[in-house]
Structure formats: structure tokens, C-alpha cells
Design an enzyme around this catalytic site. Structure first.
Site, short mmCIF file in Angstrom:
data_model
loop_
_atom_site.label_atom_id
_atom_site.label_comp_id
_atom_site.label_asym_id
_atom_site.label_seq_id
_atom_site.Cartn_x
_atom_site.Cartn_y
_atom_site.Cartn_z
N ASP A 53 -2.00 2.12 -4.62
CA ASP A 53 -3.27 2.49 -4.29
C ASP A 53 -4.28 1.30 -4.29
OD1 ASP A 53 -2.11 4.85 -3.63
OD2 ASP A 53 -2.53 5.86 -5.49
N HIS A 60 0.75 -1.24 -0.05
CA HIS A 60 0.00 -0.07 0.08
C HIS A 60 0.76 1.11 0.09
CE1 HIS A 60 -3.59 1.73 -0.33
NE2 HIS A 60 -4.18 1.48 0.91
#
Length: 455
Positions: free
Chosen positions: A431, A427
Site C-alpha cells: 500500500d 501496488h
């Protein structure tokens, strides 16, 4: 008689040290030339160390779990002839030495070992060791910690109770007798050397009453076994710890209808072409080709992240790691340049690398260099999983098991072959939207498999 010293050879791959993961011999063993003495591990490749000569093992220079430098002595043998080591002058002069205890093949310290090579071998062969505490033997020169019920240091152990959970010591004949009599040897105090249980102990136990002699079948087990994490298992532990401590995972699960794909796969496997030696197709080659097409639209998923330098290395070549369970543990052979392989070439390479990983013959190059990974447990895949990213990659695609489920088509429920993909992403650089787009693209390709073959 002479002495022959075996040093850890250069196992290739440019490594300077290797971890000892297995001993095949112990002190006192007689070995033949080419017999395997030990196994060492470099990265994820295991190399066996053979004996170049016939002889008797008199010294082992490392314990399981130790990291040994290339060129360090690891084994000493007593051989016929002169050997390759001259005896020390003080030994020739009859000077007394205090021997160094031999390391147990079952222990380990995880440390670099090289200085142990200077320790002299035991002066007493195990064949000469007394088996029942006979007097008249110089015990101070024995490498064994126990002689006739006396441990080094003079502490008597004959008849001493065993610590709770310790495996009882007994000869095969005593064990057979106890088994036939229904006796739990853990309940029998031994009066022999080191608490060894003898026939007399069985007699005394039976004499105390039949109610104590019979095993109940249900007994509390207070044993605790300490298992040292070494070799491939230790490397897996280190890799997983690194991934989970440094990568913030986001996991995305999506359901895929693979009915059409399964029909196509079955048809292609039935097709026979003259002169074509094609491997049997599984789901993985189709998934690999779908990932290649999806990566063409999102090349940032085919990358490794150097978080210390703050650089994402985005690769043009798609090198797909396939997580494979082997007898030694989890390994990840890599299919290089999947973008340049068709369905059947991908299938053949998966079979070849999986077999190499399971047999322990995979090379370092075949186990490294992946840019994205697939993990699949086949029929054991579960409904959903949370795969751990193969650090330093940024994505991993997890395949769950296939099941026939009722699906509403607008007018009725029909049976369809359904499967989930559980995929994790780093992450920090991927995204959630990008992760979802990537998986939805793969979903569209797998649900309409003809698109996989369209360039």
C-alpha cells in the site's frame, strides 16, 4: 586432410541450451588451437567457445540470436590428419551434393538450432574463390551469394544502382581517393561486381562536373539500420516487458538531507587503522544498512511475489540487488545477506561484484536471488526517476544525484547537500502508506547516520 566438428559444450549451470551472441570467426578463417570461435549466453553469463585444434573454418552451424542445444555441432574445420569425422560414403564415391549456404555471423533468427549440423560443408575454400569474376570456376559449388557480379540465380548486378541507404562498396584505395577529392561515395554509381565502386567510376563522376563531385557537407541521410536484439539486451527487454506488463507501479519520491552523512563518510574514509584494509566508502553501503534496519520493521518489503500462485514469499535474509551498467548492458549483481554485513563488508562486496559484472565474470549465483534492489546512476541520477521493479520483487529504491541547495533553517538559508530517493513498489501487495513509512524510516537513518550503527 580431415574434418573436425566442434559441438556446443556443456557450459554448466544445468542448462540445456544457450543463445549464440557473437561469432569471432567466419568461413575461410584459419584458426589456432585455443582461439576463441564464438560466445554464447546462458541467463546473464557469457561463455566463450575456444577451438581445440588448428584448422580452417568451413562451416558455421548457427546465426547470432539462435538458441543452440547443448551437444549440437556449431563449427566444422578442415584440419591436418583425419579429424574426428569420417567423410560420407557418397562423397567418397564422388557423388555431387548441393551445398547449404553458410549463415552470416551478423544475422539471427532467435530459434533453436540443431538440425543445421547435418548440412555438408562447402566444397570450395574461400581462398580459391575468384575475386573479380574470372571465368572457368564452377560457381555452383560456391557458398558465396555473389560471384563476379552475378548472384545465385543468374541475376546480373554489375553496374546496378544500390538501394537507397545501402553502404557503398569500394576498396580502401578508392575510399581514400574519394575522401581526398571530397566525394560522397553514396552519390557515385558503381559498375563493378555487386555495384562496387572502382577508380573508373570516380573518374566518370568527376567528369560530369565539379559541382556534383564535391560533398556539400549537409546531406539528407535516409539510411535505416536494422539491429537485431540479441544476448543480454534481449533478456533485459524481456525482463522489462514482464515487469511493466504485470506490476502496477507506485513511485514515491522523497528529499533527503545527506550533509551529515557525507561528513561522516569523509571522516571514515580518512581514518587509517593499522592492519585494516578497508575499502573506500560510498553512499551505497550506508543506504544498504539503512534498508536492512527499515526492513526489520517492515519485512513485507523484502519479498518476491508469485502472482500466478498468489503467494508472497517473504524472506528473512536481505539480498540486495545493485543495478549496474556494464559494457554489455544492465546487470544486477546481488549482495547476499546484507543483514549480516557491516558498512565496510557491504562496500567491499559492492566493489567486488560490480567489477565481476563489468568484466563478464560474474556467476549465475551472483546475478540471481535478490529480494529488493537499489538502482543508482550516480552523478547522472537526475532529480527524480521512476524505477522499474526487478520482477518478481515488490520494491526498488532509486538514488538520485546529490546537489547543494539552499535550505531554510527557520532564520536563514544555508547550503545543504540534498538528494532525492525515487522508489517504486508493487501496488498489488504494498500500500502507499507502507511505502511512505518505509522511505521515511530510511530518510531518518540517513539524515542521522549515527543511528545506522546503533543496534
Amino acid at each position: 586432410m580431415g574434418e573436425y566438428v566442434i559441438k556446443l559444450p556443456d557450459v554448466g549451470e544445468g542448462v540445456a541450451e544457450a543463445e549464440l551472441v557473437e561469432w569471432q570467426v567466419k568461413v575461410g578463417d584459419l584458426v589456432r588451437e585455443d582461439a576463441v570461435l564464438a560466445a554464447v549466453m546462458t541467463d546473464k553469463a557469457t561463455v566463450e567457445i575456444p577451438s581445440p585444434v588448428d584448422g580452417e573454418i568451413v562451416w558455421l552451424g548457427a546465426e547470432i540470436g539462435d538458441t543452440v542445444a547443448i551437444g549440437s555441432p556449431i563449427v566444422r574445420l578442415k584440419v591436418a590428419g583425419e579429424g574426428n569425422v569420417k567423410p560420407p560414403r557418397d562423397v567418397e564415391a564422388g557423388a555431387k551434393r548441393t551445398p547449404t549456404p553458410n549463415p552470416s555471423p551478423q544475422g539471427g533468427g532467435g530459434r533453436v538450432t540443431a538440425a543445421k549440423a547435418d548440412a555438408p560443408p562447402p566444397s570450395l575454400s574461400p581462398e580459391l574463390a575468384p575475386r573479380n569474376g574470372n571465368a572457368g570456376v564452377a560457381r555452383t559449388e560456391s557458398p558465396s551469394p555473389l560471384w563476379g557480379g552475378v548472384r545465385r540465380g543468374g541475376t546480373a548486378t554489375s553496374g546496378a544502382p544500390r538501394p537507397e541507404g545501402e553502404k557503398p562498396l569500394a576498396s580502401p584505395a578508392v575510399r581514400l581517393r574519394a575522401k581526398e577529392a571530397g566525394i560522397d561515395l553514396r552519390q557515385v554509381p558503381g559498375t563493378g561486381p555487386a555495384g562496387r565502386i572502382q577508380h573508373e567510376d570516380i573518374d566518370a563522376f568527376l567528369a560530369r562536373g565539379p559541382q556534383l563531385a564535391k560533398a556539400t557537407g549537409l546531406a539528407r541521410n535516409e539510411a535505416v539500420e536494422d539491429i537485431k536484439i540479441v544476448g543480454l539486451r534481449r533478456k533485459i527487454a524481456e525482463k522489462m516487458t514482464l515487469a511493466m506488463s504485470r506490476i502496477p507501479h507506485i513511485t514515491y519520491v522523497e528529499e533527503i538531507d545527506v550533509t551529515a552523512l557525507e561528513d561522516l563518510r569523509a571522516a571514515l574514509n580518512k581514518e587509517k587503522r593499522p592492519g585494516a584494509d578497508r575499502p573506500k566508502l560510498t553512499l551505497l553501503p550506508f543506504l544498504m544498512r539503512a534498508m536492512v534496519k527499515a526492513i526489520a520493521d517492515q519485512p513485507n518489503l523484502n519479498a518476491v511475489f508469485d502472482d500466478e500462485a498468489g503467494i508472497v514469499h517473504q524472506h528473512g535474509g536481505v539480498h540486495i540487488g545493485i543495478a549496474a551498467q556494464t559494457p554489455s548492458g544492465l546487470m544486477v549483481p546481488v549482495i547476499k545477506h546484507a543483514e549480516a554485513r557491516d558498512i565496510w563488508d557491504c562496500a567491499a562486496e559492492v566493489v567486488r561484484l560490480a567489477e565481476a559484472a563489468k568484466s563478464g565474470t560474474a556467476t549465475r549465483d551472483e546475478l540471481s536471488g535478490s529480494t529488493i534492489t537499489i538502482t543508482s546512476l550516480g552523478a547522472m541520477g537526475g532529480v527524480a526517476t521512476t524505477p522499474v521493479i526487478n520482477h518478481p520483487e515488490v520494491a526498488i529504491v532509486g538514488v538520485n544525484k546529490m546537489m547543494v541547495r539552499p535550505v531554510w533553517d527557520g532564520t536563514q538559508f544555508i547550503p545543504r547537500k540534498m538528494m532525492n530517493l525515487s522508489s517504486s513498489f508493487d501496488h498489488r501487495v504494498i500500500d502507499g502508506w507502507d511505502a511512505a513509512v518505509f522511505i521515511q524510516r530510511i530518510k531518518a537513518l540517513l539524515e542521522t547516520p549515527a543511528l545506522i550503527f546503533v543496534d
